[in-house]
Design a protein around this motif. Structure first.
Motif, short mmCIF file in Angstrom:
data_model
loop_
_atom_site.label_atom_id
_atom_site.label_comp_id
_atom_site.label_asym_id
_atom_site.label_seq_id
_atom_site.Cartn_x
_atom_site.Cartn_y
_atom_site.Cartn_z
N GLY A 146 0.82 -1.21 0.00
CA GLY A 146 0.00 0.00 0.00
C GLY A 146 0.85 1.26 0.00
O GLY A 146 0.50 2.26 -0.64
N PHE A 147 2.01 1.20 0.67
CA PHE A 147 2.91 2.35 0.67
C PHE A 147 3.64 2.50 -0.66
O PHE A 147 3.94 3.61 -1.09
CB PHE A 147 3.90 2.23 1.83
N VAL A 148 3.91 1.37 -1.30
CA VAL A 148 4.50 1.42 -2.64
C VAL A 148 3.52 2.08 -3.60
O VAL A 148 3.92 2.87 -4.46
CB VAL A 148 4.86 0.00 -3.13
N LEU A 149 2.23 1.78 -3.45
CA LEU A 149 1.22 2.41 -4.29
C LEU A 149 1.17 3.92 -4.05
O LEU A 149 0.96 4.69 -5.00
CB LEU A 149 -0.16 1.78 -4.02
N ARG A 150 1.34 4.34 -2.81
CA ARG A 150 1.41 5.78 -2.52
C ARG A 150 2.58 6.41 -3.28
O ARG A 150 2.47 7.49 -3.86
CB ARG A 150 1.59 6.01 -1.02
N LEU A 151 3.70 5.72 -3.24
CA LEU A 151 4.90 6.18 -3.93
C LEU A 151 4.65 6.29 -5.44
O LEU A 151 5.00 7.29 -6.07
CB LEU A 151 6.04 5.20 -3.65
N LEU A 152 4.05 5.25 -6.01
CA LEU A 152 3.78 5.23 -7.45
C LEU A 152 2.80 6.33 -7.84
O LEU A 152 2.96 6.97 -8.89
CB LEU A 152 3.22 3.86 -7.85
N ALA A 153 1.78 6.55 -7.00
CA ALA A 153 0.80 7.61 -7.28
C ALA A 153 1.49 8.96 -7.30
O ALA A 153 1.23 9.80 -8.18
CB ALA A 153 -0.31 7.59 -6.24
N GLY A 154 2.38 9.19 -6.36
CA GLY A 154 3.12 10.45 -6.32
C GLY A 154 4.03 10.62 -7.53
O GLY A 154 4.13 11.71 -8.09
N GLY A 155 4.66 9.52 -7.95
CA GLY A 155 5.54 9.57 -9.11
C GLY A 155 4.79 9.85 -10.40
O GLY A 155 5.22 10.67 -11.22
N VAL A 156 3.65 9.18 -10.57
CA VAL A 156 2.84 9.36 -11.78
C VAL A 156 2.24 10.77 -11.82
O VAL A 156 2.25 11.43 -12.86
CB VAL A 156 1.71 8.30 -11.83
N ALA A 157 1.73 11.23 -10.67
CA ALA A 157 1.09 12.56 -10.62
C ALA A 157 2.07 13.68 -10.92
O ALA A 157 1.71 14.69 -11.52
CB ALA A 157 0.44 12.77 -9.26
N THR A 158 3.32 13.51 -10.48
CA THR A 158 4.33 14.56 -10.67
C THR A 158 5.21 14.31 -11.89
O THR A 158 6.11 15.10 -12.17
CB THR A 158 5.22 14.68 -9.42
N ASP A 159 4.96 13.19 -12.56
CA ASP A 159 5.72 12.82 -13.76
C ASP A 159 7.21 12.69 -13.45
O ASP A 159 8.07 13.15 -14.20
CB ASP A 159 5.50 13.85 -14.88
N ILE A 160 7.50 12.04 -12.31
CA ILE A 160 8.88 11.80 -11.90
C ILE A 160 9.17 10.30 -11.92
O ILE A 160 8.45 9.52 -11.29
CB ILE A 160 9.15 12.35 -10.48
N ALA A 161 10.18 9.90 -12.66
CA ALA A 161 10.54 8.48 -12.74
C ALA A 161 11.14 8.04 -11.40
O ALA A 161 11.95 8.75 -10.80
CB ALA A 161 11.55 8.27 -13.87
N LEU A 162 10.74 6.86 -10.97
CA LEU A 162 11.19 6.35 -9.67
C LEU A 162 12.34 5.37 -9.83
O LEU A 162 12.32 4.50 -10.70
CB LEU A 162 10.03 5.66 -8.95
N SER A 163 13.34 5.52 -8.98
CA SER A 163 14.44 4.57 -8.95
C SER A 163 13.95 3.24 -8.37
O SER A 163 13.12 3.21 -7.46
CB SER A 163 15.58 5.11 -8.09
N LYS A 164 14.46 2.15 -8.90
CA LYS A 164 14.09 0.82 -8.39
C LYS A 164 14.47 0.68 -6.92
O LYS A 164 13.79 -0.02 -6.15
CB LYS A 164 14.75 -0.28 -9.21
N TRP A 165 15.53 1.39 -6.51
CA TRP A 165 15.97 1.32 -5.12
C TRP A 165 14.95 1.99 -4.19
O TRP A 165 14.69 1.50 -3.08
CB TRP A 165 17.33 2.00 -4.96
N ILE A 166 14.36 3.09 -4.63
CA ILE A 166 13.36 3.79 -3.82
C ILE A 166 12.12 2.91 -3.62
O ILE A 166 11.56 2.84 -2.52
CB ILE A 166 12.96 5.12 -4.48
N VAL A 167 11.71 2.24 -4.68
CA VAL A 167 10.55 1.35 -4.60
C VAL A 167 10.83 0.21 -3.63
O VAL A 167 10.00 -0.11 -2.76
CB VAL A 167 10.18 0.80 -5.99
N LEU A 168 12.00 -0.40 -3.75
CA LEU A 168 12.37 -1.51 -2.86
C LEU A 168 12.46 -1.04 -1.41
O LEU A 168 11.97 -1.71 -0.50
CB LEU A 168 13.71 -2.10 -3.29
N MET A 169 13.09 0.12 -1.20
CA MET A 169 13.24 0.63 0.17
C MET A 169 11.90 0.93 0.81
O MET A 169 11.70 0.67 2.00
CB MET A 169 14.12 1.88 0.17
N THR A 170 10.99 1.48 0.02
CA THR A 170 9.66 1.79 0.55
C THR A 170 8.96 0.53 1.01
O THR A 170 8.38 0.48 2.10
CB THR A 170 8.81 2.50 -0.53
N PHE A 171 9.03 -0.50 0.18
CA PHE A 171 8.40 -1.78 0.56
C PHE A 171 9.05 -2.36 1.80
O PHE A 171 8.37 -2.80 2.74
CB PHE A 171 8.49 -2.77 -0.60
#
Length: 296
Positions: A146-171
């Motif tokens: 659910g927190f990864v989804l928050r991260l993805l929503a923020g990335g998509v809304a702001t049009d910022i590409a997310l590092s794979k490390w940030i996604v893994l760390m969030t999870f």
């Protein structure tokens, strides 16, 4: 006076204090170096409120669904529906209202992807509240996702590409905190002989302690790998981000201390809002990161 109590009960039902969790939608801005870009910041704020109202809708459903079990819980019996302060009918109306507000606000983003992620989060958590939280390990994984989804929503809304490390760390960091929270349930079960959740019997202290240790260790390694990765060094034009790993390590140790020594890890939001040592560590990490990427 009754109106004041009624409003207070409704506010407790939607849990605005828990909205702090939705701050994860700002993570892409922070790590993407766009924290001071007006358009991106505005998109992040809109996403934050859209996500917060969706989460409040889920809190309503959760308390409706768990009302009977909550009445037998020493702490949760004071929740608005379990205590009778809010009727089930009123809770359903509030649940629908929160969802509508979330959809209306997310429409302002002009991003169907962001709205889709928020709606997927809402549907996933309906399933979680109704059934999936009864299964050990699956429950904490869904919370972390659910927190990864928050991260993805923020990335998509702001049009910022997310590092794979940030996604893994969030999870990983949220999985770590979820296991720490389950530890509190196990302790309560050992003291009272009654499981606070249906799946608590599938956990014990040995398993929880090992799970906390593993997730904390992998989180730290993942963060260090992020700070020394070539793409991050190139993106921020600095090789000094690894220095902030010290605060991540100390922060993880402090949280483990709260969970294992103080045995008070049942409410992560309360820890963030009231534990001054944790607040200081987070602030020190934020400042050091900001200084390195924006000033040095």
């Amino acid at each position: 006076m009754n109106e004041s109590r009624g409003f207070s009960a409704l506010m407790r039902l939607i849990r605005p204090k828990q909205w702090i969790k939705n701050g994860f939608v700002f993570v892409p801005l922070f790590f993407g170096g766009a924290l001071f870009h007006t358009d991106a910041l505005l998109a992040g704020v809109i996403t934050f409120f859209a996500y917060s109202f969706a989460a409040s809708s889920i809190y309503c459903f959760n308390d409706i669904f768990d009302a009977e079990a909550d009445r037998r819980h020493p702490v949760k019996c004071h929740r608005p529906i379990a205590s009778g302060a809010v009727s089930v009918k009123a809770a359903y109306c509030l649940m629908i209202l929160m969802l509508i507000l979330s959809i209306v606000i997310s429409a302002a983003l002009d991003s169907w992807k962001a709205m889709g992620i928020i709606l997927f989060y809402w549907l996933l958590n309906l399933c979680y509240c109704a059934k999936l939280k009864q299964y050990a390990i699956i429950d904490v994984c869904i919370v972390a996702f659910g927190f990864v989804l928050r991260l993805l929503a923020g990335g998509v809304a702001t049009d910022i590409a997310l590092s794979k490390w940030i996604v893994l760390m969030t999870f990983l960091i949220t999985l770590f905190m979820s296991f720490a929270k389950r530890r509190d349930d196990v302790l309560r079960m050992e003291k009272t002989g009654e499981a606070p959740r249906k799946n608590t019997s599938r956990y014990n202290l040995t398993f929880i302690n090992q799970a906390i240790t593993i997730t904390a260790s992998v989180t730290l390694v993942c963060y260090i790998m992020y700070t020394v990765s070539p793409e991050v060094i190139e993106h921020f034009n600095t090789e000094h981000l690894y220095l902030t790993s010290v605060f991540v390590l100390v922060g993880l140790l402090r949280y483990i201390q709260i969970a294992v020594v103080d045995q008070q890890s049942g409410d992560p939001t309360r820890i963030m809002l009231h534990d001054h040592i944790t607040q200081f560590i987070i602030l020190a990490w934020l400042l050091s990161f900001l200084i390195i990427i924006y000033i040095i």
